[in-house]
Design a protein around this motif. Structure first.
Motif, PDB file in Angstrom:
ATOM      1  N   GLU A   1      69.523  63.218  65.621  1.00 46.48           N
ATOM      2  CA  GLU A   1      69.080  63.549  64.267  1.00 46.48           C
ATOM      3  C   GLU A   1      68.641  65.010  64.134  1.00 46.48           C
ATOM      4  OE1 GLU A   1      64.788  61.210  64.596  1.00 46.48           O
ATOM      5  OE2 GLU A   1      66.370  60.531  63.255  1.00 46.48           O
ATOM      6  N   VAL A   2      68.274  65.630  65.250  1.00 47.76           N
ATOM      7  CA  VAL A   2      67.955  67.063  65.217  1.00 47.76           C
ATOM      8  C   VAL A   2      69.164  67.837  64.709  1.00 47.76           C
ATOM      9  CG1 VAL A   2      67.294  69.041  66.602  1.00 47.76           C
ATOM     10  CG2 VAL A   2      66.449  66.777  67.201  1.00 47.76           C
ATOM     11  N   GLU A   3      70.301  67.510  65.329  1.00 48.87           N
ATOM     12  CA  GLU A   3      71.536  68.205  64.992  1.00 48.87           C
ATOM     13  C   GLU A   3      71.999  67.847  63.575  1.00 48.87           C
ATOM     14  OE1 GLU A   3      75.387  69.220  67.734  1.00 48.87           O
ATOM     15  OE2 GLU A   3      74.137  67.495  68.165  1.00 48.87           O
ATOM     16  N   ALA A   4      71.827  66.574  63.230  1.00 54.23           N
ATOM     17  CA  ALA A   4      72.249  66.123  61.902  1.00 54.23           C
ATOM     18  C   ALA A   4      71.517  66.923  60.827  1.00 54.23           C
ATOM     19  CB  ALA A   4      71.961  64.633  61.744  1.00 54.23           C
ATOM     20  N   ARG A   5      70.227  67.143  61.060  1.00 53.76           N
ATOM     21  CA  ARG A   5      69.425  67.872  60.090  1.00 53.76           C
ATOM     22  C   ARG A   5      69.936  69.300  59.957  1.00 53.76           C
ATOM     23  NH1 ARG A   5      64.272  66.028  61.630  1.00 53.76           N
ATOM     24  NH2 ARG A   5      64.116  67.740  63.060  1.00 53.76           N
ATOM     25  N   GLU A   6      70.216  69.887  61.109  1.00 54.83           N
ATOM     26  CA  GLU A   6      70.681  71.267  61.121  1.00 54.83           C
ATOM     27  C   GLU A   6      72.009  71.402  60.380  1.00 54.83           C
ATOM     28  OE1 GLU A   6      71.927  74.496  64.539  1.00 54.83           O
ATOM     29  OE2 GLU A   6      71.106  72.549  65.057  1.00 54.83           O
TER      30      GLU A   6
ATOM     31  N   VAL B   1      76.939  57.137  75.610  1.00 51.15           N
ATOM     32  CA  VAL B   1      78.165  56.837  74.867  1.00 51.15           C
ATOM     33  C   VAL B   1      77.898  56.929  73.365  1.00 51.15           C
ATOM     34  CG1 VAL B   1      79.834  55.037  74.323  1.00 51.15           C
ATOM     35  CG2 VAL B   1      79.122  55.389  76.685  1.00 51.15           C
ATOM     36  N   ILE B   2      76.793  56.349  72.917  1.00 53.26           N
ATOM     37  CA  ILE B   2      76.474  56.348  71.497  1.00 53.26           C
ATOM     38  C   ILE B   2      76.305  57.793  71.012  1.00 53.26           C
ATOM     39  CG2 ILE B   2      74.791  55.636  69.753  1.00 53.26           C
ATOM     40  CD1 ILE B   2      74.107  53.266  71.679  1.00 53.26           C
ATOM     41  N   LEU B   3      75.540  58.570  71.778  1.00 57.98           N
ATOM     42  CA  LEU B   3      75.300  59.963  71.401  1.00 57.98           C
ATOM     43  C   LEU B   3      76.618  60.734  71.333  1.00 57.98           C
ATOM     44  CD1 LEU B   3      73.179  62.101  70.819  1.00 57.98           C
ATOM     45  CD2 LEU B   3      73.047  62.567  73.252  1.00 57.98           C
ATOM     46  N   ASN B   4      77.471  60.471  72.307  1.00 59.48           N
ATOM     47  CA  ASN B   4      78.758  61.147  72.349  1.00 59.48           C
ATOM     48  C   ASN B   4      79.601  60.835  71.106  1.00 59.48           C
ATOM     49  OD1 ASN B   4      81.818  60.957  73.574  1.00 59.48           O
ATOM     50  ND2 ASN B   4      80.624  62.707  74.226  1.00 59.48           N
ATOM     51  N   LEU B   5      79.648  59.553  70.727  1.00 56.55           N
ATOM     52  CA  LEU B   5      80.450  59.175  69.567  1.00 56.55           C
ATOM     53  C   LEU B   5      79.860  59.778  68.294  1.00 56.55           C
ATOM     54  CD1 LEU B   5      81.306  55.435  70.328  1.00 56.55           C
ATOM     55  CD2 LEU B   5      82.655  57.484  70.773  1.00 56.55           C
ATOM     56  N   VAL B   6      78.531  59.776  68.197  1.00 58.91           N
ATOM     57  CA  VAL B   6      77.889  60.314  66.994  1.00 58.91           C
ATOM     58  C   VAL B   6      78.165  61.823  66.885  1.00 58.91           C
ATOM     59  CG1 VAL B   6      75.656  60.805  65.936  1.00 58.91           C
ATOM     60  CG2 VAL B   6      76.105  58.551  66.874  1.00 58.91           C
ATOM     61  N   ARG B   7      78.055  62.520  68.025  1.00 57.36           N
ATOM     62  CA  ARG B   7      78.276  63.971  67.977  1.00 57.36           C
ATOM     63  C   ARG B   7      79.744  64.296  67.709  1.00 57.36           C
ATOM     64  NH1 ARG B   7      77.004  67.271  72.196  1.00 57.36           N
ATOM     65  NH2 ARG B   7      76.330  68.918  70.803  1.00 57.36           N
ATOM     66  N   ASN B   8      80.656  63.461  68.207  1.00 51.31           N
ATOM     67  CA  ASN B   8      82.067  63.634  67.839  1.00 51.31           C
ATOM     68  C   ASN B   8      82.224  63.529  66.329  1.00 51.31           C
ATOM     69  OD1 ASN B   8      83.069  64.043  70.339  1.00 51.31           O
ATOM     70  ND2 ASN B   8      83.891  61.988  70.621  1.00 51.31           N
ATOM     71  N   GLY B   9      81.511  62.555  65.751  1.00 47.57           N
ATOM     72  CA  GLY B   9      81.551  62.384  64.295  1.00 47.57           C
ATOM     73  C   GLY B   9      81.079  63.643  63.590  1.00 47.57           C
ATOM     74  N   PHE B  10      79.981  64.247  64.087  1.00 47.54           N
ATOM     75  CA  PHE B  10      79.472  65.497  63.485  1.00 47.54           C
ATOM     76  C   PHE B  10      80.560  66.557  63.513  1.00 47.54           C
ATOM     77  CE2 PHE B  10      74.793  64.730  64.917  1.00 47.54           C
ATOM     78  CZ  PHE B  10      74.701  63.724  63.975  1.00 47.54           C
ATOM     79  N   GLU B  11      81.215  66.674  64.683  1.00 45.14           N
ATOM     80  CA  GLU B  11      82.186  67.750  64.840  1.00 45.14           C
ATOM     81  C   GLU B  11      83.420  67.529  63.978  1.00 45.14           C
ATOM     82  OE1 GLU B  11      82.897  69.120  68.790  1.00 45.14           O
ATOM     83  OE2 GLU B  11      80.800  68.839  69.317  1.00 45.14           O
ATOM     84  N   ALA B  12      83.729  66.246  63.723  1.00 46.59           N
ATOM     85  CA  ALA B  12      84.880  65.954  62.864  1.00 46.59           C
ATOM     86  C   ALA B  12      84.606  66.395  61.432  1.00 46.59           C
ATOM     87  CB  ALA B  12      85.187  64.464  62.901  1.00 46.59           C
ATOM     88  N   MET B  13      83.320  66.642  61.110  1.00 44.94           N
ATOM     89  CA  MET B  13      82.980  67.013  59.734  1.00 44.94           C
ATOM     90  C   MET B  13      82.504  68.455  59.643  1.00 44.94           C
ATOM     91  SD  MET B  13      81.193  63.546  58.420  1.00 44.94           S
ATOM     92  CE  MET B  13      79.860  63.644  59.553  1.00 44.94           C
ATOM     93  N   SER B  14      82.817  69.262  60.661  1.00 42.57           N
ATOM     94  CA  SER B  14      82.243  70.606  60.674  1.00 42.57           C
ATOM     95  C   SER B  14      82.882  71.523  59.621  1.00 42.57           C
ATOM     96  CB  SER B  14      82.349  71.216  62.069  1.00 42.57           C
ATOM     97  OG  SER B  14      83.688  71.170  62.490  1.00 42.57           O
TER      98      SER B  14
END
Lengths: 208, 437
Positions: free
Chosen positions: B296-301, B327-340
């Motif tokens: 969520e730190v990254e999501a906020r940023e 694994v969960i963190l990895n999938l979530v961060r992949n999701g962030f990057e897909a929306m960069s």
């Protein structure tokens, strides 16, 4: 009516940051109001209230930069100090480009923050004074008749009475009467003062 | 890893071992025949023709079997070849004995042969019983032909006792062989696991490295608050305008913020600690929440909404919690990057959990990003394949190896009109159903 007391507006999503900033600013007798979101601040903000804004750039929903943009769109000129986290130079640059007068990196020393806040409050007071005088000048300008505006424009453009008379196709005597009316309506005694106040109102045009 | 059959030992390996030992046995038999061939001219000079003919036949069969045993396709093939050799040697020996009127050599030779197969070949009880049957029939035939039935009284008992001994020896040899294979398989499994743990750990370090700036900000936050609380208090104390109780409240706030910073550090430390595989019962929802603390730190940023839709009941799984969080963190961060690429469309990553009908629990991570192009879909889980400029290409392969090591599955689908959805299914911990009912 005495002017309202200057207030420091703190907008930060982090509760501890809001509370500790309020605690610090309050310790030197500054009035503080804090908001958890940019939207809360916008909903409550009264442009007539003097003060300055202490803003966290990173926030969920509307970010600090978004809030700056929104204030600019609304024509609100509130001196803004942006608080940034570690090593966010690019974000700080964007904040300053968006009109922030300063940015402070976390964690900051109390003296630094207080100095910047006091400075921002002064900037705001000065800006408000300038705005007040401009409003005043505009209000006075608005009381002039169309013919008096024409005379004013030519006079501040450096034309002598005779030139004004011939440009408008009236007698120099009539120009003098209009000119006297302009001076008294604008509450000035000299041509120099007349030019200054017209400049302040932003009403000077290059060519009549 | 070698192919494993249902009995739990690597079948191709045990067949190869059997064939190798059988070839050793054939060489020993050939040596014995050579010795007899050297002795025959002195002992039975009159019968050399037929004796050498028998031996030639046995040698021919032996060389034929060498060919078969060089690369046996199945266990049955290897066992059949060995039984054929035993039959040929036994009949040959009995016949030679009858020819030379010798009733003493054949029983001794055949008992040595059966003890030899029992101790040399790790092939279990049943093939050895077949060997005993062949040997007994041949010895009886040899004795009967030479001495007649009257002399046979003591022989069956001796043969039965020697049969028991050799069958027991065969059984023991097979058991020790199986035990050795089981230990080797367990060692291989352990090494594979340790390897997986190291890779997963490296991937966690890399993940954390990518989040370092965000985490530093997260620690800065309470530190800044502490500084502001402290300096505000110092000013009040200097000016003498604060009492004990008011100060006490602020001191509590200091402590809370210091604990908060400590909690963030604890999470980081737990996440990157290198340790043995530790599976324990955990609630999948709790693991999601812990992983989300990081994300969520990254999501906020990034200004991305992070939404949780967790099953209302706890979802018990038997897992290595840190690895599943990874694994969960990895999938979530992949999701962030897909929306960069910010194109104004709503940006949201959602995490859902639910219990499936088939004794599994499921987790879905959806994003509203660019989705997965057809050309890339087939290679997503390949190691070192990446579409990111600074990606290592380890995230998804490591995630999959973690989930599969837990007996689960990972797959990907389109998320409605926009974005991708990564699905994970993990076996529910045993006993959950009963507890829920």
């Amino acid at each position: 009516m005495p002017p309202p007391e200057p207030t420091v507006f703190v907008v930060d999503d982090d509760r501890a940051m809001r509370e500790s900033l309020s605690w610090l600013l309050d310790s030197v007798g500054l009035r503080v109001r804090s908001y958890a979101t940019a939207a809360d601040f916008l909903a409550e903000h009264d442009p007539a209230q003097p003060g300055c804004l202490v803003l966290d750039v990173r926030m969920p929903g509307m970010s600090g930069l978004d809030l700056q943009a929104e204030l600019a769109r609304r024509g609100v000129e509130l001196p803004t100090i942006v608080i940034t986290g570690h090593a966010e130079v690019s974000m700080a640059v964007r904040a300053v480009k968006a009109g922030a007068i300063d940015f402070i990196e976390k964690p900051f020393s109390d003296q630094l923050l207080l100095d910047r806040v006091r400075q921002a409050l002064e900037v705001d007071l000065e800006a408000r004074e300038v705005r007040r005088r401009r409003e005043d000048a505009r209000r006075r300008l608005a009381t002039l008749t169309a013919r008096e505006r024409e005379v004013l424009n030519l006079v501040v453009a450096g034309k002598a009475n005779k030139e004004v008379a011939s440009a408008l196709g009236v007698s120099p005597k009539t120009v003098e009467v209009h000119r006297a009316h302009v001076m008294s309506k604008m509450c000035v005694d000299s041509l120099a003062e007349l030019i200054r106040i017209t400049l302040l109102a932003g009403e000077i045009r290059e060519n009549p | 890893m070698p192919e494993v059959d249902t009995a739990g030992h690597p079948s191709s390996e045990s067949v190869a071992l059997l064939a190798q030992r059988a070839r050793v046995g054939l060489w020993l038999s050939l040596t014995a025949m050579a010795l007899f061939a050297l002795v025959d001219p002195f002992v039975h000079p009159g019968l050399l023709g037929p004796l050498y003919a028998f031996k030639a036949f046995m040698v021919a069969v032996t060389f034929g079997l060498f060919r078969v045993l060089r690369r046996p396709a199945t266990r049955l093939q290897a066992v059949t070849a060995v039984l054929l050799a035993v039959a040929v040697f036994s009949v040959g020996s009995a016949a030679s004995g009858i020819l030379t009127n010798d009733a003493a050599t054949t029983p001794v030779l055949l008992v040595v042969l059966s003890m030899g197969t029992a101790t040399l070949l790790p092939w279990g009880v049943y093939p050895q019983l077949a060997v005993q049957a062949i040997v007994i029939v041949c010895v009886m035939w040899n004795q009967w032909a030479i001495q007649g039935s009257a002399e046979l009284s003591a022989l069956p008992l001796a043969l039965i006792i020697s049969s028991f001994a050799s069958v027991y020896a065969a059984h023991a040899a097979e058991r020790s062989q199986r035990e050795r294979e089981r230990v080797e398989a367990a060692e291989r499994e352990l090494r594979a696991r340790q390897h997986q743990v190291s890779i997963a750990h490296a991937a966690r370090l890399s993940t954390l490295g990518g989040m370092a700036a965000g985490l530093a900000h997260e620690i800065n936050q309470p530190l800044s608050a502490i500084v502001a609380y402290a300096s505000g208090s110092a000013r009040r104390i200097r000016d003498g305008d604060i009492g004990g109780p008011a100060l006490l409240e602020v001191v509590d706030s200091f402590a809370d913020e210091a604990l908060r910073a400590g909690e963030i550090l604890r999470r980081i430390r737990d996440f990157v600690r290198h340790r043995e595989v530790a599976r324990s019962r955990a609630d999948l929802n709790a693991l999601v929440r812990e992983a989300v603390h990081f994300a969520e730190v990254e999501a906020r940023e990034l200004g991305i909404a992070l939404r949780l839709a967790l099953a209302p009941e706890p979802l018990a799984v038997e897992v290595d919690g840190i690895q599943v969080e990874q694994v969960i963190l990895n999938l979530v961060r992949n999701g962030f990057e897909a929306m960069s690429d910010d194109d104004g469309a709503p940006r949201e990553v959602s995490i859902e959990t639910r219990s499936g009908d088939d004794g599994a629990v499921q987790l879905v991570v959806r994003d509203t990003g660019i989705g997965i192009p057809q050309a890339v879909a087939g290679r997503l889980f390949e190691p070192f394949f990446t579409t990111k400029r600074d990606g290592l290409g380890l995230g998804l392969p490591v995630s999959r190896s973690i989930i599969e090591a837990h007996g689960g599955l990972v797959w990907v689908s389109q998320n409605g009109a926009r974005g991708a959805a990564f699905h994970i299914a993990l076996p529910a911990a045993r006993g959950t159903r009963d507890a829920a009912a």
